[in-house]
Design a protein around this motif. Structure first.
Motif, short mmCIF file in Angstrom:
data_model
loop_
_atom_site.label_atom_id
_atom_site.label_comp_id
_atom_site.label_asym_id
_atom_site.label_seq_id
_atom_site.Cartn_x
_atom_site.Cartn_y
_atom_site.Cartn_z
N ASP A 181 -7.85 -96.93 -68.23
CA ASP A 181 -8.09 -97.54 -69.40
C ASP A 181 -8.99 -98.84 -69.18
O ASP A 181 -8.10 -99.67 -68.71
CB ASP A 181 -6.90 -97.71 -70.04
CG ASP A 181 -7.04 -98.57 -71.36
OD1 ASP A 181 -8.30 -98.68 -71.82
OD2 ASP A 181 -5.89 -99.35 -71.59
N ALA A 182 -10.16 -98.68 -69.13
CA ALA A 182 -10.81 -99.70 -68.67
C ALA A 182 -12.02 -100.19 -69.71
O ALA A 182 -12.85 -99.36 -69.98
CB ALA A 182 -11.84 -99.52 -67.43
N PHE A 183 -11.71 -101.41 -70.37
CA PHE A 183 -12.75 -101.89 -71.49
C PHE A 183 -13.82 -102.54 -70.83
O PHE A 183 -13.77 -103.11 -69.91
CB PHE A 183 -11.74 -102.66 -72.27
CG PHE A 183 -12.73 -103.47 -73.26
CD1 PHE A 183 -13.14 -102.69 -74.72
CD2 PHE A 183 -13.34 -104.66 -73.39
CE1 PHE A 183 -13.81 -103.34 -75.59
CE2 PHE A 183 -14.01 -105.31 -74.22
CZ PHE A 183 -14.21 -104.61 -75.33
N MET B 267 -6.03 -111.82 -62.37
CA MET B 267 -7.42 -112.12 -62.20
C MET B 267 -8.01 -112.45 -60.80
O MET B 267 -7.63 -113.65 -60.43
CB MET B 267 -7.69 -113.47 -63.17
CG MET B 267 -7.63 -113.23 -64.46
SD MET B 267 -7.97 -114.87 -65.38
CE MET B 267 -7.05 -114.51 -66.95
N ASP B 268 -8.67 -111.54 -60.12
CA ASP B 268 -9.18 -111.78 -58.74
C ASP B 268 -10.52 -112.16 -58.75
O ASP B 268 -11.37 -111.37 -59.22
CB ASP B 268 -8.62 -110.61 -57.97
CG ASP B 268 -7.11 -110.60 -57.58
OD1 ASP B 268 -6.47 -111.82 -57.70
OD2 ASP B 268 -6.72 -109.55 -56.58
N ASP B 269 -10.89 -113.42 -57.81
CA ASP B 269 -12.34 -113.67 -58.07
C ASP B 269 -12.87 -113.77 -59.34
O ASP B 269 -14.21 -113.06 -59.37
CB ASP B 269 -12.98 -112.78 -56.96
CG ASP B 269 -12.31 -112.74 -55.57
OD1 ASP B 269 -11.95 -113.65 -55.22
OD2 ASP B 269 -12.16 -111.46 -54.86
N LEU B 270 -12.36 -114.07 -60.44
CA LEU B 270 -13.11 -114.11 -61.60
C LEU B 270 -13.14 -115.88 -62.13
O LEU B 270 -14.07 -115.96 -62.67
CB LEU B 270 -11.96 -113.38 -62.65
CG LEU B 270 -12.48 -113.50 -64.15
CD1 LEU B 270 -13.90 -112.58 -64.20
CD2 LEU B 270 -11.50 -112.88 -64.85
N LEU C 286 -7.38 -101.80 -57.44
CA LEU C 286 -6.32 -102.24 -57.93
C LEU C 286 -5.52 -101.53 -58.88
O LEU C 286 -4.17 -101.39 -58.91
CB LEU C 286 -6.15 -103.87 -58.07
CG LEU C 286 -4.99 -104.37 -58.08
CD1 LEU C 286 -5.09 -105.90 -57.67
CD2 LEU C 286 -4.49 -104.60 -59.81
N LEU C 287 -6.04 -101.26 -60.21
CA LEU C 287 -5.37 -100.58 -61.10
C LEU C 287 -4.87 -99.22 -60.68
O LEU C 287 -4.01 -98.78 -60.87
CB LEU C 287 -6.23 -100.27 -62.32
CG LEU C 287 -6.73 -101.55 -62.98
CD1 LEU C 287 -7.58 -101.22 -64.31
CD2 LEU C 287 -5.47 -102.44 -63.53
N LEU D 126 -2.36 -105.68 -66.78
CA LEU D 126 -4.02 -106.05 -66.91
C LEU D 126 -4.64 -106.60 -65.89
O LEU D 126 -4.37 -107.52 -65.46
CB LEU D 126 -4.11 -106.50 -68.38
CG LEU D 126 -5.48 -106.79 -68.68
CD1 LEU D 126 -6.27 -105.52 -69.30
CD2 LEU D 126 -5.72 -107.87 -70.13
N ASP D 127 -5.65 -105.91 -65.39
CA ASP D 127 -6.49 -106.62 -64.40
C ASP D 127 -8.01 -107.02 -64.92
O ASP D 127 -8.68 -106.00 -65.66
CB ASP D 127 -7.02 -105.43 -63.36
CG ASP D 127 -7.55 -106.02 -62.33
OD1 ASP D 127 -7.99 -107.44 -62.19
OD2 ASP D 127 -8.18 -105.37 -61.39
N VAL D 128 -8.05 -108.25 -65.05
CA VAL D 128 -9.21 -108.91 -65.77
C VAL D 128 -10.33 -109.09 -64.72
O VAL D 128 -10.19 -109.83 -63.80
CB VAL D 128 -9.19 -110.16 -66.33
CG1 VAL D 128 -10.39 -110.71 -67.40
CG2 VAL D 128 -7.69 -109.94 -67.38
N GLY D 129 -11.45 -108.34 -64.91
CA GLY D 129 -12.48 -108.24 -63.74
C GLY D 129 -12.08 -107.20 -62.85
O GLY D 129 -12.13 -107.32 -61.62
N CYS D 130 -11.65 -105.95 -63.44
CA CYS D 130 -11.18 -104.84 -62.79
C CYS D 130 -12.30 -104.29 -61.64
O CYS D 130 -11.72 -103.42 -61.01
CB CYS D 130 -10.56 -103.93 -63.62
SG CYS D 130 -11.56 -102.98 -64.58
N ALA D 131 -13.37 -104.38 -62.04
CA ALA D 131 -14.63 -103.80 -61.21
C ALA D 131 -14.59 -102.33 -61.40
O ALA D 131 -14.17 -101.74 -62.56
CB ALA D 131 -14.58 -104.38 -59.79
#
Length: 223
Positions: free
Chosen positions: A70-72, A91-94, A39-40, A30-35
Motif C-alpha cells: 500500500d504505497a501512496f 522518516m528516513d533521510d527525509l 523497509l515496508l 507508515l514509512d514517509v519517503g518509502c521509496a
C-alpha cells in the motif's frame, strides 16, 4: 532495486529498535519517503501492517507492483489518513529535504495514535564529520538538502510540536566499495570512475560493511 542488499541489514536493525520502543507490539507502521518499499516489506514480514508514502511515481510503482504494498504517490498531507491511524511513523533521510518540515511533523502527529512513535534519520550538524569536513561534508554536497539539525535543535523542535524525544544516537550506513566509489564522485569524478572500472570489478567490492557519515536517528513519542 539498486543497492537493495545495502539496506536490508540497516532496516532490520531499525525495525529491531522500533519494536523495542513499541514494547514488542506490532501495529500499523507508515514509512514517509518509502521509496521502493524495502523497509515496508521487511516490516510486513515481521508482522506489521504497513503503508507508505513517497512523491516518486516510479518508486511507489515498484512498491505496489513488485512488493504488492500500500504505497501512496504524493505528499503525506495529500494521502488523507484518518486521525490516530498509525502506531509508528518512520522518516528516513527525509526531514532534511522538505520545504516545510513543521507541517510534515504536525501531520505525522495527527495520524499517530496516543503515545505513538515517530522515528527519523537525518544528518547531524553537530557531529564530528561536519566539524571535521566543514563545507566539504558529504551532506552539504547534495544541494537538495534544505535543513540541518543538531540533537539539541531537533529535541527542542520536536518538543514544540508535541513530541517527547526518547533517544538520539549516531546511525551508520551499510555500504560496499562500489557504493563508496560512486559517492566519491562528489569530490573527484576521475578517481571515482577509475576505481569503479578497476577495483569495482573485483568480488571484494561487493562485501558490505558499516560506516558512519554524520547521521543520527531520533525516537520520539507523541505527547
Amino acid at each position: 532495486m539498486r543497492n537493495k542488499h545495502l539496506y536490508v541489514n540497516l532496516f532490520n536493525r531499525r525495525l529491531d529498535e522500533i519494536l523495542r520502543y513499541a514494547d514488542g507490539k506490532r501495529g500499523r507502521l507508515l514509512d514517509v519517503g518509502c521509496a521502493t518499499g524495502v523497509l515496508l516489506e521487511l516490516a510486513r514480514l515481521r508482522g506489521w501492517e504497513v503503508s507508505g508514502v513517497d512523491v516518486s511515481e516510479y518508486a511507489t510503482g515498484i512498491a505496489r507492483e513488485y512488493y504488492c504494498l500500500d504505497a501512496f504517490t504524493g505528499e503525506l498531507a495529500e494521502a488523507g489518513y484518518a486521525d490516530e491511524r498509525f502506531d509508528v511513523v518512520v522518516m528516513d533521510d527525509l526531514i532534511e529535504h522538505v520545504a516545510d518540515p513543521a507541517a510534515l511533523v504536525q501531520e505525522s502527529r495527527r495520524i499517530l495514535q496516543s503515545s505513538g512513535l515517530l522515528t527519523l534519520n537525518t544528518p547531524n550538524r553537530a557531529g564530528l564529520w561536519h566539524l571535521f569536513m566543514g563545507r566539504r561534508w558529504f551532506h552539504f554536497r547534495q544541494t537538495e538538502h534544505t535543513y540541518f539539525y543538531s540533537p539539541r535543535v531537533i529535541t527542542d523542535w520536536l518538543n514544540r510540536h508535541g513530541f517527547d524525544v526518547l533517544e538520539i544516537h549516531s546511525s551508520s550506513k551499510i555500504i560496499d566499495l562500489n557504493y563508496a566509489f560512486g559517492r566519491l564522485r562528489y569530490y573527484n569524478m576521475a578517481v571515482s570512475n577509475m576505481l569503479s572500472r578497476t577495483v569495482g570489478r573485483l568480488l571484494i567490492s561487493s562485501v558490505t560493511f558499516p560506516i558512519r557519515v554524520g547521521e543520527m536517528v531520533v525516537f520520539a513519542r507523541k505527547r
